[in-house]
Design a protein around this motif. Sequence first.
Motif, short mmCIF file in Angstrom:
data_model
loop_
_atom_site.label_atom_id
_atom_site.label_comp_id
_atom_site.label_asym_id
_atom_site.label_seq_id
_atom_site.Cartn_x
_atom_site.Cartn_y
_atom_site.Cartn_z
N SER A 132 20.88 29.48 41.43
CA SER A 132 22.07 28.56 41.04
C SER A 132 23.10 29.32 40.12
CB SER A 132 21.47 27.31 40.34
OG SER A 132 20.63 26.69 41.29
N LEU A 133 22.54 30.06 39.37
CA LEU A 133 23.62 30.95 38.44
C LEU A 133 24.42 31.72 39.22
CD1 LEU A 133 24.69 31.86 35.64
CD2 LEU A 133 22.68 33.34 35.57
N ALA A 134 23.82 32.51 40.24
CA ALA A 134 24.60 33.43 40.99
C ALA A 134 25.79 32.68 41.63
CB ALA A 134 23.77 34.34 41.85
N THR A 135 25.33 31.53 42.32
CA THR A 135 26.52 30.69 43.29
C THR A 135 27.63 30.05 42.13
OG1 THR A 135 24.59 30.07 44.66
CG2 THR A 135 26.71 28.56 44.67
N SER A 136 27.28 29.55 41.03
CA SER A 136 28.14 29.16 40.06
C SER A 136 28.96 30.14 39.65
CB SER A 136 27.04 28.52 38.74
OG SER A 136 28.24 28.04 37.93
N LEU A 137 28.20 31.25 39.31
CA LEU A 137 29.17 32.41 38.84
C LEU A 137 30.24 32.96 39.67
CD1 LEU A 137 29.59 34.55 36.52
CD2 LEU A 137 27.99 36.24 37.79
N ALA A 138 30.07 32.96 41.07
CA ALA A 138 31.01 33.53 42.19
C ALA A 138 32.02 32.15 41.94
CB ALA A 138 30.12 33.25 43.44
N HIS A 139 31.41 31.04 41.86
CA HIS A 139 32.56 29.90 41.87
C HIS A 139 33.52 30.26 40.87
CE1 HIS A 139 34.26 25.66 42.42
NE2 HIS A 139 33.98 25.69 41.09
N GLU A 140 33.13 30.36 39.65
CA GLU A 140 33.85 30.44 38.57
C GLU A 140 34.87 31.55 38.59
OE1 GLU A 140 34.22 28.03 36.14
OE2 GLU A 140 32.63 26.86 36.75
N LEU A 141 34.26 32.97 39.25
CA LEU A 141 35.13 34.16 39.23
C LEU A 141 36.17 33.88 40.26
CD1 LEU A 141 32.42 36.68 38.92
CD2 LEU A 141 33.98 36.31 37.16
N ASN A 142 36.03 33.05 41.11
CA ASN A 142 37.12 32.89 42.17
C ASN A 142 38.22 32.68 41.63
OD1 ASN A 142 37.68 32.57 44.95
ND2 ASN A 142 38.35 30.51 44.48
N GLN A 143 38.53 31.95 40.64
CA GLN A 143 39.73 31.52 40.09
C GLN A 143 40.42 32.80 39.41
OE1 GLN A 143 41.38 28.57 39.94
NE2 GLN A 143 39.76 27.47 41.19
N PRO A 144 40.00 33.57 38.49
CA PRO A 144 40.73 34.51 38.05
C PRO A 144 40.99 35.73 39.22
CG PRO A 144 38.46 34.60 36.97
CD PRO A 144 38.69 33.33 37.69
N LEU A 145 39.99 35.72 39.97
CA LEU A 145 40.27 36.86 41.08
C LEU A 145 41.32 36.59 41.74
CD1 LEU A 145 36.70 37.90 41.86
CD2 LEU A 145 38.36 39.38 40.32
N THR A 146 41.52 35.31 42.17
CA THR A 146 42.58 34.78 43.01
C THR A 146 43.90 34.86 42.41
OG1 THR A 146 41.35 32.92 43.88
CG2 THR A 146 43.56 32.69 44.19
N VAL A 147 44.02 34.80 40.79
CA VAL A 147 44.97 35.05 40.05
C VAL A 147 45.50 36.45 40.43
CG1 VAL A 147 46.17 34.95 37.81
CG2 VAL A 147 44.77 33.03 38.51
N VAL A 148 44.61 37.40 40.03
CA VAL A 148 44.70 38.81 40.23
C VAL A 148 45.49 39.05 41.43
CG1 VAL A 148 43.86 41.10 40.41
CG2 VAL A 148 43.01 39.47 38.59
N SER A 149 45.03 38.46 42.59
CA SER A 149 45.60 38.76 43.94
C SER A 149 46.79 38.49 44.09
CB SER A 149 44.36 38.19 44.92
OG SER A 149 44.95 38.28 46.47
N ASN A 150 47.11 37.15 43.55
CA ASN A 150 48.33 36.66 43.95
C ASN A 150 49.38 37.28 43.02
OD1 ASN A 150 47.16 34.43 45.48
ND2 ASN A 150 47.10 33.29 43.71
N TYR A 151 49.30 37.61 41.89
CA TYR A 151 50.06 38.37 40.89
C TYR A 151 50.47 39.83 41.33
CZ TYR A 151 50.93 34.59 37.48
OH TYR A 151 51.46 33.49 36.96
N ALA A 152 49.17 40.55 41.86
CA ALA A 152 49.49 41.77 42.62
C ALA A 152 50.42 41.68 43.85
CB ALA A 152 48.13 42.13 42.73
N ASN A 153 50.07 40.78 44.81
CA ASN A 153 50.88 40.48 45.84
C ASN A 153 52.50 40.23 45.54
OD1 ASN A 153 48.78 41.26 47.54
ND2 ASN A 153 48.35 38.86 47.65
#
Length: 385
Positions: A160-181
């Motif tokens: 459960s922790l691994a799944t939750s961690l992936a969910h939470e990390l998706n937000q900042p990683l999406t931000v990195v991708s959007n601003y880099a583009n």
Amino acid sequence: MAGQEKADPKSFLSLRSAEELHALIDTAPDAIVISDQHGTILTFSKGAHDIFGYHEADVLGENVGILMPSPDRERHDRYMHNYALTGEAKIIGSGRVTTARHRDGSTFPIKLEIGDLGSEGNKAYIAYIRDLTESVEAKRELHTLQNELAHVSRISSMGSLATSLAHELNQPLTVVSNYANAARDLLADPTAHNIELVREALDECASAALKAGQIVHRLRDFIKRGETERQVASLGRIIQEASALALMNGDGKGVDFETQIDTDADQVIVDPVQMQQVVLNLIRNALEAMLDSEHKHLRVETQRKGGAFAQVSVIDSGPGLDKNVAERLFHPFNSTKSDGMGLGLSICHSIVQSHDGKIWVEPSDFGGTAFHFTVPLAEVSGDDG
């Protein structure tokens, strides 16, 4: 206002200076509204027309409360009166995320900043209003609140922790991708202005990457300690900001949205960011549940529950829940959505329990679903109800 003579919009400034001021503020992309000490609108910019739907002639001399949803509309005059008497400002001089009311009655999220104008005896206030419905700033506000919630995913098993961690990390990683583009696209036209925007985008990338690291550490610490950072906070303010975030990207379009805040149940002892996440999740779930509903009615209300708790209710007019689903609704990996992971309500359950409260669901008076949860009051009365 009833019983009060409408103010002359030109009386605050000379005719020439008023015209010059109006020409200037009409160039601003955001809304600018100037009102006198009684809340009477004196100036209404072109940007204000664009986001509120009123022409200036429609609102000159009207109370600024027409731009606010309940309960802010009813409280505004009392707030301004208290400020005039005591000088104690709760909003003036600072910015905040809140909600506003369009001419058609719909509610949308805004960033509001208010400043003083004029002098003693001829007081006025200038409001700078940014529509957050689809803005980059809205995404940044949402990203900041969500990424500070690293420790909300307290799940007992490693899976459960691994799944939750992936969910939470998706937000900042999406931000990195959007601003880099965005930075890459801006470099195609390397003007001085665009280079400055690239620097800002790279700063945001760096900030989001650091947030991703913080999520890992704070999730680990929360799992280990199970602690919350509690403080005395305003439940009304938490709901107001969470509501604004939930209505971003036009998700509240066509929804009859209202809040009913009990002032006797406002001061609570909570982790404010975690409580925002609970309210945000419940409102988003309600909005999604009503996507295919002919009439969409959503109400968030608070009330005192006994002598020691405040109760928050999120009530919708959606299709309701199947009884079998409702019984397992707060279990991890149990979702009513075909593409859902079933963690949102489980996280809400964990947060509420960590605050010594409880959360439950029942059919609503609107024919849909009502989620309720309790949190401890800061001031406990002798009534244990």
